[in-house]
Motif scaffolding. Structure first.
Motif, PDB file in Angstrom:
ATOM      1  N   ASN A 139       0.254  -0.873   0.107  1.00 24.60           N
ATOM      2  CA  ASN A 139      -0.091  -0.112   0.004  1.00 24.60           C
ATOM      3  C   ASN A 139       0.933   0.669   0.208  1.00 24.60           C
ATOM      4  OD1 ASN A 139      -2.385  -1.441   0.134  1.00 24.60           O
ATOM      5  ND2 ASN A 139      -2.436  -1.294   2.586  1.00 24.60           N
ATOM      6  N   GLU A 140       1.666   0.984  -0.681  1.00 27.84           N
ATOM      7  CA  GLU A 140       3.126   2.144  -0.422  1.00 27.84           C
ATOM      8  C   GLU A 140       3.651   1.868  -1.584  1.00 27.84           C
ATOM      9  OE1 GLU A 140       3.228   4.559   1.907  1.00 27.84           O
ATOM     10  OE2 GLU A 140       3.241   3.998   3.355  1.00 27.84           O
ATOM     11  N   ALA A 141       3.748   4.136  -2.086  1.00 25.67           N
ATOM     12  CA  ALA A 141       4.324   4.250  -3.554  1.00 25.67           C
ATOM     13  C   ALA A 141       6.037   3.878  -3.614  1.00 25.67           C
ATOM     14  CB  ALA A 141       3.458   5.204  -4.272  1.00 25.67           C
ATOM     15  N   VAL A 142       6.728   3.517  -4.410  1.00 25.48           N
ATOM     16  CA  VAL A 142       7.876   2.739  -4.471  1.00 25.48           C
ATOM     17  C   VAL A 142       8.560   3.604  -5.711  1.00 25.48           C
ATOM     18  CG1 VAL A 142       9.916   1.917  -3.813  1.00 25.48           C
ATOM     19  CG2 VAL A 142       7.510   1.669  -2.697  1.00 25.48           C
ATOM     20  N   GLY A 143       9.287   4.126  -5.799  1.00 25.08           N
ATOM     21  CA  GLY A 143      10.314   4.949  -6.851  1.00 25.08           C
ATOM     22  C   GLY A 143      11.161   4.885  -7.566  1.00 25.08           C
ATOM     23  N   ASP A 144      11.928   5.651  -8.099  1.00 21.88           N
ATOM     24  CA  ASP A 144      13.114   5.727  -8.581  1.00 21.88           C
ATOM     25  C   ASP A 144      13.381   6.545  -9.081  1.00 21.88           C
ATOM     26  OD1 ASP A 144      14.606   3.049  -7.444  1.00 21.88           O
ATOM     27  OD2 ASP A 144      14.377   2.516 -10.149  1.00 21.88           O
ATOM     28  N   LEU A 145      14.337   7.775  -8.124  1.00 28.26           N
ATOM     29  CA  LEU A 145      14.361   8.999  -8.487  1.00 28.26           C
ATOM     30  C   LEU A 145      15.177   9.905  -8.872  1.00 28.26           C
ATOM     31  CD1 LEU A 145      13.142  10.985  -5.387  1.00 28.26           C
ATOM     32  CD2 LEU A 145      12.450  11.190  -7.714  1.00 28.26           C
ATOM     33  N   GLU A 146      15.281  10.299 -10.068  1.00 24.20           N
ATOM     34  CA  GLU A 146      16.560  11.306 -11.109  1.00 24.20           C
ATOM     35  C   GLU A 146      16.800  11.779 -10.603  1.00 24.20           C
ATOM     36  OE1 GLU A 146      15.740   8.950 -14.828  1.00 24.20           O
ATOM     37  OE2 GLU A 146      16.402   6.334 -14.098  1.00 24.20           O
ATOM     38  N   VAL A 147      17.812  12.489 -10.179  1.00 26.43           N
ATOM     39  CA  VAL A 147      17.345  14.210  -9.751  1.00 26.43           C
ATOM     40  C   VAL A 147      19.121  14.502 -10.758  1.00 26.43           C
ATOM     41  CG1 VAL A 147      17.499  16.033  -8.075  1.00 26.43           C
ATOM     42  CG2 VAL A 147      16.553  13.184  -7.778  1.00 26.43           C
ATOM     43  N   ARG A 148      19.065  15.511 -11.245  1.00 29.75           N
ATOM     44  CA  ARG A 148      19.576  16.680 -11.743  1.00 29.75           C
ATOM     45  C   ARG A 148      19.845  17.870 -11.394  1.00 29.75           C
ATOM     46  NH1 ARG A 148      18.611  12.753 -15.250  1.00 29.75           N
ATOM     47  NH2 ARG A 148      20.065  12.064 -16.859  1.00 29.75           N
ATOM     48  N   HIS A 149      20.934  18.112 -11.771  1.00 33.24           N
ATOM     49  CA  HIS A 149      20.789  20.312 -11.724  1.00 33.24           C
ATOM     50  C   HIS A 149      20.014  21.015 -13.008  1.00 33.24           C
ATOM     51  CE1 HIS A 149      22.705  23.661 -10.022  1.00 33.24           C
ATOM     52  NE2 HIS A 149      23.337  24.185 -11.756  1.00 33.24           N
ATOM     53  N   ASN A 150      19.737  22.047 -12.083  1.00 30.87           N
ATOM     54  CA  ASN A 150      19.318  22.770 -13.600  1.00 30.87           C
ATOM     55  C   ASN A 150      19.629  23.619 -13.051  1.00 30.87           C
ATOM     56  OD1 ASN A 150      17.739  24.463 -14.522  1.00 30.87           O
ATOM     57  ND2 ASN A 150      16.039  24.718 -13.679  1.00 30.87           N
ATOM     58  N   PRO A 151      20.673  24.136 -14.819  1.00 34.65           N
ATOM     59  CA  PRO A 151      21.842  25.409 -15.253  1.00 34.65           C
ATOM     60  C   PRO A 151      21.123  26.386 -15.133  1.00 34.65           C
ATOM     61  CG  PRO A 151      21.443  23.339 -16.742  1.00 34.65           C
ATOM     62  CD  PRO A 151      20.059  22.383 -16.012  1.00 34.65           C
ATOM     63  N   ASP A 152      19.834  26.195 -15.000  1.00 38.88           N
ATOM     64  CA  ASP A 152      19.074  27.304 -14.727  1.00 38.88           C
ATOM     65  C   ASP A 152      19.194  28.156 -13.092  1.00 38.88           C
ATOM     66  OD1 ASP A 152      18.418  27.548 -17.742  1.00 38.88           O
ATOM     67  OD2 ASP A 152      17.049  26.690 -17.137  1.00 38.88           O
ATOM     68  N   GLY A 153      19.184  27.220 -12.656  1.00 40.73           N
ATOM     69  CA  GLY A 153      19.855  27.945 -10.883  1.00 40.73           C
ATOM     70  C   GLY A 153      18.051  27.653 -10.609  1.00 40.73           C
TER      71      GLY A 153
END
Ligand code: S3P
Length: 449
Positions: free
Chosen positions: A297-311
């Motif tokens: 009953n819990e949502a799970v996933g992989d998170l892909e995070v990137r730096h945003n060059p726009d700040g």
């Protein structure tokens, strides 16, 4: 702990199992009939305290690394503890276990470290006494708490005076040993709902919804949770997703350091916990979720995070020149506010945090600790009774940080130290073990200098 500035973070991170879910899985498994295996149980000192207390109550608990197995014998616990139950630094252990003890036919004492013994407990004493338990506290409503249980308890209909998932869960767990229907009305928006989801997983029928006529002024309806007492729980294996509150520190590191790319595997994505992602998205975070699925009953996933060059930018919808976090969303961000304050020092226009007085009664006064340490790093901060204003776009100075024994302060400022101009020194950094013992080695494994 000495932290050098970093160029970027890159790689893959596996987080400890979610702390809130681990506590609840262990406590509910102890009340269930049969054997439950809990995979990816949190490695935190807090969750170890919950297992220790359960053993003292005669529950058979086995552990092999992150795999925990619990032999439950129903909602009546096997043994009257001879010594006080030591909850360490863990507010969740104390407040949720109090809900279990209230419905036992014996008396037991809950205690903890100096920080926990200074935290407010009236918020659980009041509903538990209304249900028929007797709770003796120290002056000011502090632990140690002596709880004389009553079996069965009387069901109550209770409105939370503070937006607290711990208090909600305490009352619901006590409600399992009550005669009749226990109802809890939330203060405004729903707080984290892991207890409700796990109760359903263990076969308990519960009702959730919105009701009119009971809400705070200015609101038409209030969310509620209700359950009938004397239901039995059935043991059922579960998996604990990675802790999103621990992930937050790495997500922010990736958001703040140019050219960063991180993958965080199997993170819990329960919508009552992902306000941190929504907030960072508004500030310009680039994050994607892959492999989304549901487990117990819990949502799970992989998170892909990137730096945003726009700040990082301020929230575009605000007519103010700075970003603001206030109102009902605060309860959903409560553990992430120290790291968001660090983010605030980097966003255009700065960040105002209000309605967050609860932060003053966490493991330490997190408003005062965050303000003091940001100032040490050269940030202009104004302190309010219920929050702070952090001036944005500030270049951080390497500094001597005082974690004040609080894990989230230590981790937030370890991340701040990565973007500082010189080395920082964090005093009392070992307190990260309260939620994330592997934090510093994991951080070092992704940092490039
Ligand atoms: C928690 C609820 C929150 C949070 C704490 C864990 C939980 O506390 O700050 O770290 O597991 O229910 P409150 O419910 O007191 O806000």
């Amino acid at each position: 702990m000495r932290i050098q500035p970093a160029r970027r973070v890159r790689g893959r991170v596996r987080l400890p199992g979610d702390k809130s879910i681990s506590h609840r899985a262990a406590l509910l498994a102890a009340l269930a009939e049969g054997r439950t295996r809990i995979a990816n149980y949190s490695s935190s000192a807090d969750c170890a305290a919950t297992l220790r207390c359960l053993r003292q109550l005669g529950v058979k608990v086995g552990q092999d690394g992150a795999m925990v197995s619990i032999e439950g014998g129903g909602t009546s616990l096997p043994e009257t503890p001879v010594a006080a139950l030591d909850c360490g630094n863990s507010g969740t252990t104390m407040r949720l276990l109090a809900g279990v003890l209230a419905g036992q036919p014996f008396a037991a004492t809950l205690t903890g470290d100096a920080s926990l013994r200074s935290r407010p407990m009236r918020r659980i004493i009041e509903p538990l006494e209304l249900m028929g338990a007797t709770v003796r506290a120290q002056d000011g409503g502090h632990a140690p708490l002596r709880i004389e249980g009553q079996r069965p308890l009387a069901a109550i209909s209770y409105r939370l005076p503070v937006a607290s998932a711990q208090v909600k869960s305490c009352v619901l767990i006590a409600g399992l040993n009550a005669e009749g229907r226990t109802e809890v009305f939330e203060k405004d928006t729903p707080t984290r709902d892991h207890t409700e989801r796990l109760l359903r997983w263990f076969g308990v029928e519960i009702e959730t919804g919105e009701r009119s006529g009971v809400a705070d002024e200015g609101r038409a309806t209030a969310p509620f949770v209700a359950l009938a007492g004397r239901q039995s729980l059935t043991a059922r294996d579960c998996f604990v997703p990675g802790d999103i509150s621990a992930a937050a520190f790495f997500i922010v590191a990736a958001a703040l350091l140019p050219d960063s790319e991180l993958t965080l595997n199997e993170v819990g994505l329960n919508p009552t916990r992902t306000h941190i992602l929504d907030t960072l998205n508004l500030f310009g975070l680039r994050a994607l979720v892959a492999n989304r699925r549901e487990q117990n009953n819990e949502a799970v996933g992989d998170l892909e995070v990137r730096h945003n060059p726009d700040g990082l930018r301020l929230i575009a919808t605000s007519e103010r020149e700075y970003a603001t976090l206030r109102g009902p969303v605060i309860a959903g961000l409560i553990d992430e506010l120290p790291i968001l304050a660090v983010v605030g020092s980097q966003i255009e226009g700065g960040l105002e945090i209000r309605d967050a007085a609860e932060l003053r009664v966490k493991e330490t006064d997190r408003i005062s600790a965050t303000v003091e340490n940001l100032r040490r790093m050269g940030v202009e901060v104004e302190e309010y009774a219920d929050g702070m204003f952090i001036k944005g776009r500030t270049s951080l100075r390497g500094a001597h940080i005082d974690a004040r024994g609080d894990h989230r302060i230590a981790m937030a400022f370890a991340v701040a130290a990565l973007i500082a101009d010189s080395e920082s020194l964090i005093d009392g950094a070992e307190c990260v073990a309260v939620s994330f013992p592997e934090f510093f080695p994991v951080l070092e494994s992704i940092v490039e200098r």
